[in-house]
Design an enzyme around this catalytic site. Structure first.
Site, PDB file in Angstrom:
ATOM      1  CE1 TYR B 112      -4.381  -1.275   0.659  1.00  0.00           C
ATOM      2  CE2 TYR B 112      -3.143  -2.928   1.884  1.00  0.00           C
ATOM      3  CZ  TYR B 112      -4.320  -2.508   1.279  1.00  0.00           C
ATOM      4  OH  TYR B 112      -5.416  -3.320   1.296  1.00  0.00           O
ATOM      5  CE1 TYR B 151      -2.460  -6.610   3.775  1.00  0.00           C
ATOM      6  CE2 TYR B 151      -3.212  -6.303   1.523  1.00  0.00           C
ATOM      7  CZ  TYR B 151      -3.404  -6.147   2.880  1.00  0.00           C
ATOM      8  OH  TYR B 151      -4.542  -5.536   3.338  1.00  0.00           O
ATOM      9  NE  ARG B 161      -7.568  -9.741   4.520  1.00  0.00           N
ATOM     10  CZ  ARG B 161      -8.487  -8.861   4.138  1.00  0.00           C
ATOM     11  NH1 ARG B 161      -8.267  -7.581   4.244  1.00  0.00           N
ATOM     12  NH2 ARG B 161      -9.646  -9.244   3.652  1.00  0.00           N
ATOM     13  CG  HIS B 164      -8.448  -6.970  -0.013  1.00  0.00           C
ATOM     14  ND1 HIS B 164      -7.287  -7.569   0.419  1.00  0.00           N
ATOM     15  CD2 HIS B 164      -8.496  -5.766   0.618  1.00  0.00           C
ATOM     16  CE1 HIS B 164      -6.667  -6.765   1.263  1.00  0.00           C
ATOM     17  NE2 HIS B 164      -7.369  -5.664   1.410  1.00  0.00           N
ATOM     18  CG  HIS B 166     -10.073  -1.740   1.387  1.00  0.00           C
ATOM     19  ND1 HIS B 166     -10.433  -2.249   2.618  1.00  0.00           N
ATOM     20  CD2 HIS B 166      -8.784  -2.121   1.196  1.00  0.00           C
ATOM     21  CE1 HIS B 166      -9.403  -2.884   3.142  1.00  0.00           C
ATOM     22  NE2 HIS B 166      -8.380  -2.824   2.301  1.00  0.00           N
TER      23      HIS B 166
END
Lengths: 208, 246
Positions: B112, B151, B161, B164, B166
């Site tokens: 991120y 990640y 995770r 995905h 959000h």
């Protein structure tokens, strides 16, 4: 077999996660991408009414500040009118009054604050007036469905005592968790509103 | 004589057994952040029926294109090029037009762009990781982006995770406000993820899995996934509860 009702199911919620700022407030995540970020000015320059600052902490069950929380604010203007086509009188809302904003914490301390105008009282259900209040929606890592609460003002004791939503709360002690405390600082009006996710003084959250 | 549109009433109650509970011991962060006392149920007032409004003036057209909204001129982020598209509907299956949809995600290596993310995966200089758009008059929206990478995260020592995105959506009233996550069809990590598993009903989990959409795929260019979002619906009966007045 009886007939089918054909309704859809609401999309289930998932946590906003620790990096919610990337999507909703990228400046806070550490980069500039949009010409303008949304939700940074709740009342706008033309709003009438008392200018106030609201500040606080969101505190977890260990007593620690939730440093990565994000709050959204939704409120009426000083006349108690929402800038929304379904609210009577919305045409009169001051130009630039959004009534909505996003609130980011200081990542080091968890302290948050926002500037706005104090909302007015407005009509609730069944002809009962609701005391001035600010609606808050709270998301963070570890919060699976955004939490709704309301902030009321401690200098509105009479209106608060008659507020039909506050009075839905059976436990009088718990009503106190929704009342922000007023003070003056450097000529500014500041309301303190700490939100406790757990504990004996857990904030009242609503299923709206 | 002109007919005035029938006034819509309250939102249908949120099905709290379809959503994840606040507390789930296997999603450890929820343990200290979940209210222990019951939520107080409120019937809708104007504070819940109304909500913020947005317009095209709030954004620029490029905001929904994550392939270019942070890239240097003539450059592009690394990763599988995808389109995510679908409709925002309500529980009555009616489209929700002109509503704000915002997304954010990791880059193709699972990193991120956030000052608090220190994962080993590399930052991509051409990828910001967020986008926003308004649904059109039919509730339709679309984004172009790269497929995010999986990640690791600290929960149990070896949790990953699934890929995905959000997703944040508004609707017309503050009671419809929703944040969720989009997963991808066929990802084996969906079944292992404690955050996915906070949702008790397997059918509800299916609702978060975007489906490969070959018809919307652009040949030799970009693969498409379809993801419809459903917000709370509203009552519109002849025997309306009165929200205001007597």
């Amino acid at each position: 077999m009886p007939q089918s009702l054909d309704y859809l199911k609401e999309t289930p919620s998932q946590t906003a996660g620790p990096y919610v700022h990337i999507g909703l407030a990228p400046g806070a995540a550490g980069f500039q991408i949009y010409d303008q970020e949304l939700g940074q000015d709740i009342a706008g320059p033309n709003a009438t009414g008392e200018r106030i600052r609201v500040e606080g902490l969101v505190i977890d069950g260990t007593g620690s500040p939730v440093k990565d929380v994000l709050l959204e604010v939704w409120q009426a203007n000083a006349d108690g009118v929402y800038p929304h086509p379904e609210h009577a009188g919305h045409e009169s809302v001051e130009e630039g009054f959004r009534g909505w904003g996003r609130v980011i914490t200081n990542f080091e301390t968890g302290e948050w604050a926002f500037d706005t105008v104090k909302p007015g009282a407005l009509m609730g259900r069944n002809g009962q007036m609701m005391a001035p209040h600010i609606n808050l929606w709270i998301v963070a890592r570890g919060i699976n469905v955004g939490l709704n609460t309301r902030l009321y003002f401690d200098d509105e004791a009479e209106a608060n005592a008659a507020d039909p939503v506050i009075n839905v709360i059976e436990w009088e002690k718990r009503r106190e968790t929704l009342i922000a405390k007023r003070s003056e600082r450097d000529g500014e009006t500041v309301y303190r509103f700490d939100i406790r996710l757990q504990g004996g003084d857990e904030t009242v959250f609503f299923d709206i | 004589m002109t007919q005035t549109p029938k006034k819509q009433g309250e939102f249908y109650q949120r099905d709290r057994r379809w959503h994840p509970p606040a507390y789930d011991k296997d999603y450890k962060t929820s343990v200290a952040r979940s209210p222990k006392l019951s939520l107080i149920s409120l019937e809708n007032t104007p504070s819940e029926i109304t909500g913020p409004r947005f317009g095209h003036g709030d954004m620029t057209p490029i905001d929904n294109d994550l392939l270019s909204n942070y890239a240097q001129p003539d450059q592009s982020p690394i990763g599988e090029r995808i389109i995510v598209h679908g409709r925002v509907l309500d529980e009555n299956a009616r489209p929700v037009p002109n509503t704000l949809v915002e997304i954010w995600q990791a880059n193709a290596s699972g990193r991120y762009r956030h000052k608090k993310d220190s994962y080993l995966g590399a930052i991509d200089p051409n990828f910001g990781g967020c986008g926003r758009t308004m649904t059109d008059e039919n509730g339709y929206y679309y984004f172009r982006t790269v497929k995010p990478g999986a990640y690791p995260w600290r929960n149990w020592v070896n949790d990953w995770r699934p890929a995905h995105i959000h997703v944040s959506v508004f609707g017309t009233g503050f009671a419809q406000r929703l944040i969720t996550q989009l997963y991808f069809e066929g990802d084996p990590l969906v079944k292992t993820c404690p955050i996915v598993a906070t949702i008790p009903d397997p059918e509800a989990i299916e609702q978060l899995i975007a489906k490969l959409d070959m018809n919307a795929t652009i040949p030799l260019d970009t693969i498409a996934y379809k993801f419809d979002i459903v917000l709370r619906g509203r009552r519109s009966t002849l025997f309306e509860n009165r929200l205001e007045g007597n």
